[in-house]
Design a protein around this motif. Structure first.
Motif, PDB file in Angstrom:
ATOM      1  N   ALA A 442       0.826  -1.212   0.000  1.00  0.00           N
ATOM      2  CA  ALA A 442       0.000   0.000   0.000  1.00  0.00           C
ATOM      3  C   ALA A 442       0.854   1.253   0.000  1.00  0.00           C
ATOM      4  CB  ALA A 442      -0.949  -0.005   1.193  1.00  0.00           C
ATOM      5  N   GLY A 443       2.012   1.165  -0.637  1.00  0.00           N
ATOM      6  CA  GLY A 443       2.908   2.300  -0.703  1.00  0.00           C
ATOM      7  C   GLY A 443       3.807   2.447   0.504  1.00  0.00           C
ATOM      8  N   LEU A 444       3.491   1.759   1.599  1.00  0.00           N
ATOM      9  CA  LEU A 444       4.278   1.870   2.827  1.00  0.00           C
ATOM     10  C   LEU A 444       5.498   0.960   2.762  1.00  0.00           C
ATOM     11  CD1 LEU A 444       1.441   1.862   5.499  1.00  0.00           C
ATOM     12  CD2 LEU A 444       2.628   3.834   4.515  1.00  0.00           C
ATOM     13  N   ARG A 445       6.583   1.422   3.356  1.00  0.00           N
ATOM     14  CA  ARG A 445       7.826   0.659   3.382  1.00  0.00           C
ATOM     15  C   ARG A 445       8.155   0.309   4.826  1.00  0.00           C
ATOM     16  NH1 ARG A 445      10.242   1.266  -1.643  1.00  0.00           N
ATOM     17  NH2 ARG A 445       9.302   2.920  -2.913  1.00  0.00           N
ATOM     18  N   LEU A 446       8.290  -0.992   5.082  1.00  0.00           N
ATOM     19  CA  LEU A 446       8.595  -1.483   6.412  1.00  0.00           C
ATOM     20  C   LEU A 446       9.815  -2.385   6.335  1.00  0.00           C
ATOM     21  CD1 LEU A 446       5.254  -1.569   5.942  1.00  0.00           C
ATOM     22  CD2 LEU A 446       5.309  -2.129   8.363  1.00  0.00           C
ATOM     23  N   SER A 447      10.493  -2.530   7.463  1.00  0.00           N
ATOM     24  CA  SER A 447      11.663  -3.401   7.515  1.00  0.00           C
ATOM     25  C   SER A 447      11.721  -4.094   8.862  1.00  0.00           C
ATOM     26  CB  SER A 447      12.941  -2.596   7.264  1.00  0.00           C
ATOM     27  OG  SER A 447      13.126  -1.617   8.264  1.00  0.00           O
ATOM     28  N   ASP A 448      12.541  -5.156   8.884  1.00  0.00           N
ATOM     29  CA  ASP A 448      12.771  -5.891  10.130  1.00  0.00           C
ATOM     30  C   ASP A 448      11.448  -6.284  10.800  1.00  0.00           C
ATOM     31  OD1 ASP A 448      14.400  -7.099  12.004  1.00  0.00           O
ATOM     32  OD2 ASP A 448      14.482  -5.340  13.290  1.00  0.00           O
ATOM     33  N   ILE A 449      10.559  -6.876  10.020  1.00  0.00           N
ATOM     34  CA  ILE A 449       9.242  -7.278  10.531  1.00  0.00           C
ATOM     35  C   ILE A 449       9.372  -8.622  11.236  1.00  0.00           C
ATOM     36  CG2 ILE A 449       6.861  -7.802   9.897  1.00  0.00           C
ATOM     37  CD1 ILE A 449       7.362  -6.109   7.359  1.00  0.00           C
ATOM     38  N   ARG A 450       8.784  -8.709  12.394  1.00  0.00           N
ATOM     39  CA  ARG A 450       8.764  -9.952  13.159  1.00  0.00           C
ATOM     40  C   ARG A 450       7.338 -10.177  13.654  1.00  0.00           C
ATOM     41  NH1 ARG A 450      12.872  -9.730  11.026  1.00  0.00           N
ATOM     42  NH2 ARG A 450      15.004 -10.066  11.814  1.00  0.00           N
ATOM     43  N   THR A 451       6.837 -11.393  13.459  1.00  0.00           N
ATOM     44  CA  THR A 451       5.487 -11.690  13.945  1.00  0.00           C
ATOM     45  C   THR A 451       5.372 -13.170  14.253  1.00  0.00           C
ATOM     46  OG1 THR A 451       3.117 -11.405  13.504  1.00  0.00           O
ATOM     47  CG2 THR A 451       4.473 -12.168  11.685  1.00  0.00           C
ATOM     48  N   ARG A 452       4.389 -13.499  15.039  1.00  0.00           N
ATOM     49  CA  ARG A 452       4.080 -14.891  15.359  1.00  0.00           C
ATOM     50  C   ARG A 452       2.618 -15.150  15.032  1.00  0.00           C
ATOM     51  NH1 ARG A 452       6.443 -19.014  17.732  1.00  0.00           N
ATOM     52  NH2 ARG A 452       5.182 -20.667  18.652  1.00  0.00           N
ATOM     53  N   LEU A 453       2.360 -16.210  14.287  1.00  0.00           N
ATOM     54  CA  LEU A 453       1.011 -16.565  13.859  1.00  0.00           C
ATOM     55  C   LEU A 453       0.465 -17.679  14.739  1.00  0.00           C
ATOM     56  CD1 LEU A 453      -1.344 -16.489  11.793  1.00  0.00           C
ATOM     57  CD2 LEU A 453      -0.063 -18.162  10.437  1.00  0.00           C
ATOM     58  N   HIS A 454      -0.781 -17.473  15.223  1.00  0.00           N
ATOM     59  CA  HIS A 454      -1.500 -18.500  15.984  1.00  0.00           C
ATOM     60  C   HIS A 454      -2.878 -18.675  15.329  1.00  0.00           C
ATOM     61  CE1 HIS A 454       1.110 -17.131  19.465  1.00  0.00           C
ATOM     62  NE2 HIS A 454       0.934 -15.986  18.821  1.00  0.00           N
ATOM     63  N   THR A 455      -3.335 -19.902  15.233  1.00  0.00           N
ATOM     64  CA  THR A 455      -4.705 -20.148  14.776  1.00  0.00           C
ATOM     65  C   THR A 455      -5.380 -21.122  15.734  1.00  0.00           C
ATOM     66  OG1 THR A 455      -4.172 -22.058  13.357  1.00  0.00           O
ATOM     67  CG2 THR A 455      -3.965 -19.867  12.374  1.00  0.00           C
ATOM     68  N   ASP A 456      -6.686 -20.925  15.913  1.00  0.00           N
ATOM     69  CA  ASP A 456      -7.445 -21.774  16.824  1.00  0.00           C
ATOM     70  C   ASP A 456      -8.898 -21.829  16.349  1.00  0.00           C
ATOM     71  OD1 ASP A 456      -8.419 -23.279  18.888  1.00  0.00           O
ATOM     72  OD2 ASP A 456      -8.284 -21.694  20.402  1.00  0.00           O
ATOM     73  N   ASP A 506       3.912   8.303   1.082  1.00  0.00           N
ATOM     74  CA  ASP A 506       3.921   6.965   0.482  1.00  0.00           C
ATOM     75  C   ASP A 506       2.542   6.330   0.518  1.00  0.00           C
ATOM     76  OD1 ASP A 506       6.574   7.191  -0.065  1.00  0.00           O
ATOM     77  OD2 ASP A 506       7.269   5.939   1.600  1.00  0.00           O
ATOM     78  N   LEU A 507       1.790   6.590   1.592  1.00  0.00           N
ATOM     79  CA  LEU A 507       0.482   5.957   1.744  1.00  0.00           C
ATOM     80  C   LEU A 507      -0.538   6.528   0.772  1.00  0.00           C
ATOM     81  CD1 LEU A 507      -1.288   3.978   3.340  1.00  0.00           C
ATOM     82  CD2 LEU A 507      -1.775   5.826   4.936  1.00  0.00           C
ATOM     83  N   THR A 508      -0.518   7.851   0.577  1.00  0.00           N
ATOM     84  CA  THR A 508      -1.544   8.496  -0.253  1.00  0.00           C
ATOM     85  C   THR A 508      -1.081   8.751  -1.676  1.00  0.00           C
ATOM     86  OG1 THR A 508      -0.842  10.723   0.396  1.00  0.00           O
ATOM     87  CG2 THR A 508      -2.472   9.620   1.783  1.00  0.00           C
TER      88      THR A 508
END
Length: 712
Positions: A442-456, A506-508
């Protein structure tokens, strides 16, 4: 001595002659067809099924003791087919006579079965029509073979020596049908042809197979298999050299009407230990080429195996075209043109483990490891990392509404549906870490992304999630609840030290209205199946603080000067100063209720002005009604550079209203005039008091002067 040898040779010659005369006599005097009824009766007594030999029976003696049968049928078991269980048009079996007589050794020539038909059936109770032909199992298992019986290894070697004398097998024009009435499945293989060279232990034998398989609601599958087979005398090691399997499926329901595949390699099978070594398995289909080095075995816990998998680079768009699938509409038409995969694989205890995973998608690399324990769910545990990806290249081009609203013909825009695969989401069983070094979306620039996914069971969470963006940081969590038919979303986000100028630009895609660095927190929820529904159900709150910034598009100081000039009947001054308002700090909070964003505590400060604000933005209606109150606390300079002291202490209200994305900005004249009139009245009262004081002082002075004159 010579006479003895002479008479011995004469005796042997006479014996051979007598044998030949006897065999010739048998051929002349004995007609095997006379024994047809006896053979049929013996088979029926042994199997309980009637045997019918309709064709002639032909017998030859020398050099092969051979039997040829014409058309022969074996009836099906009671309760199954009315048609025969087995039919054959021609059978040719021959045993070499001399080894049989002299060494009791069974040496056969190629066994020919022409026109073989076998009808297999499972009834509604699960009984097979071949089960009564199988030998009955012993009541009790015997752990150790009796002393007078050969050990399994000896049995295999005896069988190996026996097979070594088999001259080959030639099955022509065979037909095999499978009718599973318990599962309502019917399959037929017609024709089926098999040709196997004479069996040679520890030497290569050529095998050829071809078939055509059809079935109810199934595609037509044609195949050919060839290989050079080598087996040892103990029947423990089997080698298939130059194995090649070619198969093709055709049918109206298949993409393009036909799919072909090729499998080849040189597998080795350990029959004794139930192990497989296939170092060069190659599979080709639909323009794909996959190579697999595989080792497998059967254990007490089930099948196990490991290997290395490589899928050569291919064009995903071409593959989807071959499968009659429509490629997604992407902003960049050059994406999805290069996909490749490599991984180490291991299968154990019904779990597939992927390590050293390297998946290429265009310019992006995904690496890591995963274990899949459920392919239907699916269910997996993973630890994956992506180097860089620009998701905007894979998303559709944004569609701009004509005339800025609706669909361009005056009618309201159709709701944008969000079709989530709810059943799939509810079946997910995923748990793992995910990292992205660089992301654009969406035009945004991110770096060093860390996440944990859980499903239930349909509750999907990215928690926690962190990232670096625009010289600042993000911490938060995202939740999707797909357990109900109407999905629910929740977002908690905390942005710290963000540079808002490049972020908003960047977003718009347009020049940012807000400059400065600051913090933002959000805690919002929503629900719905359309974008409009999500907007209307948006609820939550947030806070923001921006320091050392500015607002582009509005110069409050100049607006105050212009408004003051108009109120005093003067023409506004011309100016080329930047259209922006600087501030040292901007703070506030928001409350969102069903898509209406409310703020009542906006505060902006600078050395010259103080700004407060309150109002609301209606996101579903895309409207805004917001008031700013600007107070001058310093001295504003005019175009001529001279101070405008008269503006000090003045408060001018501004009003933003109308379209949310292009509001009109105006001075609230009613409030401004009332304030100005009050200030004028206060100033006139003050002047009146000053004049009264001056008049009083003047009169007093005059009276004093007159009194002095009278007394003097």
């Amino acid at each position: 001595m010579g006479k003895a040898v002479k008479w011995l040779l004469i005796g042997l010659g006479s014996l051979v002659g007598l044998v030949i005369i006897a065999l010739v006599a048998v051929l002349i005097l004995v007609d095997p067809n006379d024994y047809r009824d006896r053979i049929e009766a013996a088979v029926e007594q042994e199997t309980g099924r009637s045997l019918s030999i309709e064709g002639d029976i032909s017998l030859s003696i020398f050099p092969w003791l051979a039997l040829e049968l014409g058309r022969t049928t074996l009836a099906d078991a009671e309760g199954f087919h009315d048609d025969p269980f087995l039919e054959v048009d021609h059978v040719d079996v021959g045993v070499e006579l001399i080894p049989l007589l002299l060494r009791r050794e069974l040496v056969t020539r190629t066994v020919v079965l022409d026109g073989l038909t076998v009808r297999l059936m499972v009834d509604e109770q699960g009984r097979g029509n071949w089960e009564d032909l199988l030998p009955e199992e012993a009541d009790a298992e015997v752990d150790e073979p009796p002393a007078d019986e050969p050990a399994p290894e000896a049995e295999r070697r005896d069988l190996g020596r026996t097979l070594a004398n088999v001259g080959g097998l030639d099955v022509r024009n065979a037909r095999v049908s499978w009718d599973d009435r318990q599962n309502d499945l019917r399959v037929q293989v017609d024709p089926f042809n098999l040709n196997l060279d004479a069996v040679r232990i520890d030497e290569r034998m050529q095998l050829q197979l071809d078939w055509l398989m059809t079935g109810d609601d199934l595609p037509e599958i044609a195949g050919e298999l060839s290989s050079a087979i080598t087996v040892d005398g103990g029947l423990t090691q089997l080698a298939l050299d130059n194995l090649r399997l070619e198969a093709s499926a055709s049918g109206d329901d298949l993409p393009g009407g036909e799919i072909a595949a090729s499998l080849r390699g040189n597998p080795r099978v350990d029959l004794q230990n139930l192990a497989l070594d296939w170092p060069d398995l190659v599979l080709e289909t639909l323009g794909l080429r996959a190579e697999l080095a595989l080792q497998g075995r059967q254990t007490d816990a089930g099948p196990e195996g490991e290997g290395q998998l490589t899928v050569e680079a291919f064009n995903l768009r071409d593959l989807m075209d071959r499968l009659d699938l429509e490629a997604p509409d992407t902003a960049d038409p050059d994406v999805l043109t290069r996909v490749a995969l490599s991984a180490d694989i291991r299968w154990a205890e019904e779990v597939l483990h992927l390590t050293a995973l390297d998946w290429q998608l265009d310019d992006t690399t995904l690496s890591g490891e995963a274990s899949i324990h459920d392919f239907a769910g699916p269910g997996a545990r993973f630890d994956l990392a992506v180097d860089e990806i620009d998701l905007d290249r894979y998303l559709p081009e944004p569609v701009e509404a004509e005339n800025g609203e609706g669909n361009g013909n005056g009618a309201p825009a159709e709701p944008v549906e969000i079709e989530l695969p709810l059943e799939l989401l509810r079946g997910l069983d995923l748990e793992g870490e995910f990292r992205v070094d660089s992301l654009k979306v969406a035009g945004l620039r991110l770096s060093d992304i860390r996440t944990r996914l859980h499903t239930d069971n349909g509750l999907i969470r990215l928690d926690p999630t962190s990232a670096s963006l625009y010289d600042g940081s993000y911490q938060g969590r995202l939740e999707l609840d797909a357990r109900q038919d109407t999905p629910r979303y929740a977002l908690q986000a905390e942005l710290e030290g963000i540079d808002f100028d490049p972020l908003i630009t960047d977003l718009t895609g347009d020049e940012s209205l807000l400059l400065g660095r600051g913090n933002l927190t959000l805690d919002v929820t929503t629900r719905g199946n359309t974008v409009d529904a999500l907007t209307a159900a948006l609820n939550g709150d947030g806070q923001f603080r921006v320091t050392d910034g500015a607002v582009r598009g509005i110069n409050i100081a100049k607006m105050l000067r212009d408004a003051q000039d108009r109120l005093r009947g003067r023409s506004p001054e011309e100016s080329d100063e930047p259209v922006r308002t600087d501030f040292s700090e901007l703070t506030g909070s928001i409350v969102i209720n069903d898509g209406v964003v409310r703020n009542d505590d906006l505060s902006a400060q600078s050395p010259l002005i103080r700004v407060t604000g309150s109002g609301e933005a209606d996101l579903p209606q895309e409207t805004i009604d917001y008031r700013l109150r600007t107070a001058v606390v310093g001295t504003l300079e005019g175009q001529d550079g001279r101070p405008r002291e008269e503006l000090r202490g003045l408060t001018i209200p501004l009003r933003f209203r109308g379209d949310l994305y292009s509001p009109s900005i105006s001075v609230d004249l009613a409030e401004a005039l009332s304030g100005e009139q009050r200030e004028r009245l206060e100033r006139e009262v003050e002047r009146g008091r000053d004049r009264l004081d001056e008049q009083h002082d003047r009169l007093r002075d005059e009276a004093e002067d007159r009194l002095r004159g009278l007394f003097n």
